[in-house]
Design an enzyme around this catalytic site. Structure first.
Site, PDB file in Angstrom:
ATOM      1  N   SER A  97     -25.408 120.634 117.197  1.00 58.31           N
ATOM      2  CA  SER A  97     -26.489 121.487 116.742  1.00 58.31           C
ATOM      3  C   SER A  97     -26.045 122.281 115.499  1.00 58.31           C
ATOM      4  O   SER A  97     -25.685 121.690 114.482  1.00 58.31           O
ATOM      5  CB  SER A  97     -26.935 122.387 117.900  1.00 58.31           C
ATOM      6  OG  SER A  97     -28.113 123.070 117.611  1.00 58.31           O
ATOM      7  N   HIS A 122     -29.791 117.590 116.036  1.00 57.98           N
ATOM      8  CA  HIS A 122     -31.136 117.567 116.615  1.00 57.98           C
ATOM      9  C   HIS A 122     -31.996 118.603 115.902  1.00 57.98           C
ATOM     10  O   HIS A 122     -31.511 119.346 115.057  1.00 57.98           O
ATOM     11  CB  HIS A 122     -31.116 117.799 118.127  1.00 57.98           C
ATOM     12  CG  HIS A 122     -30.614 119.147 118.559  1.00 57.98           C
ATOM     13  ND1 HIS A 122     -30.519 119.505 119.871  1.00 57.98           N
ATOM     14  CD2 HIS A 122     -30.195 120.228 117.858  1.00 57.98           C
ATOM     15  CE1 HIS A 122     -30.059 120.742 119.970  1.00 57.98           C
ATOM     16  NE2 HIS A 122     -29.856 121.194 118.759  1.00 57.98           N
TER      17      HIS A 122
END
Length: 193
Positions: A97, A122
Site C-alpha cells: 500500500s 492497490h
C-alpha cells in the site's frame, strides 16, 4: 516494542545510542511499522535533519511496512521530493500500500528490494467505518476518488506505466515479488548476495 541500545566506540570514548539514532548517524532511516501521523512526522524530521547535515549525500530509507494513512504517506513523499539529497529506498520484508508507494518514490536507479520481499499495490481505502448524512458520505467518496486519481498519476510517473494501467492494476490488491516489482517499474533492482 524493544528498542536495542548499541555502543559506539571510537577508540577514545564510548557512546550509547538507541538503534534508530545509530542508523541515522549513517544516514539510514528505517520505516518498520504502519504509517500514521507520528511515524510520518518522525520520518519527515529525519529527512530534514539529514538534508541539513549534508545536502549532497544520499539518504537510505529501508521499508518494511504494511502501509497506512494516505495523507501521512503523502507528507513523507512530498518531503522526499522536496529535499536535495537523493533518497534510496530498499524493501526488506514487505512494502504494501503506502509502503509500496514510498518504495517507488525513491530516486530513479536507487530503488531496491531484498530477494524475498513482497510488494503490494492497490487503490486507497477508507478505514474506520464512515458514518453520516448522505451528503457527507458523498463528499468523502469524491475526495477518495480524487486521491485515487492522484496516487495513480504519481505511481505512473514513478513506474513508467500509464495512469490507466495503474488504475487497472490497483483495482484489487496486486502482490508482486521483487523480480516482478523490477519488471513493473516499482524498483530498479533486487539485492542478492
Amino acid at each position: 516494542m524493544y528498542n536495542p541500545t548499541v555502543i559506539d566506540n571510537n577508540g577514545k570514548s564510548e557512546r550509547a545510542y538507541d538503534i534508530y539514532s545509530r542508523l541515522l548517524k549513517d544516514r539510514i532511516i528505517f520505516v518498520g511499522t504502519a504509517i500514521d501521523e507520528t511515524v510520518a512526522n518522525s520520518i519527515i524530521a529525519q529527512l530534514l535533519y539529514l538534508e541539513a547535515e549534508d545536502p549532497e549525500k544520499d539518504i537510505i530509507m529501508y521499508i518494511n511496512s504494511p502501509g497506512g494513512s494516505v495523507t501521512d504517506g503523502m507528507a513523507i513523499y512530498d518531503t522526499m521530493n522536496y529535499i536535495k539529497p537523493d533518497v534510496q529506498t530498499v524493501c526488506v520484508g514487505q512494502a504494501a500500500s503506502m509502503g509500496a508507494f514510498l518504495l517507488a518514490a525513491g530516486a530513479k536507479g536507487k530503488r531496491f528490494a531484498l530477494e524475498n520481499s513482497r510488494i503490494m499495490i492497490h487503490q486507497p481505502l477508507i478505514s474506520g467505518g464512515l458514518k453520516g448524512q448522505a451528503t457527507d458520505i458523498s463528499i468523502h467518496a469524491n475526495e477518495l476518488l480524487k486521491i485515487k486519481d492522484r496516487l495513480a498519476e504519481l505511481l505512473a510517473k514513478n513506474t513508467g506505466k500509464t495512469k490507466e494501467q495503474i488504475l487497472r492494476d490497483t483495482e484489487r490488491d496486486n502482490y508482486l515479488s521483487s523480480e516482478e516489482a523490477v519488471n513493473y517499474g516499482l524498483i530498479d533492482s533486487v539485492f542478492r548476495r
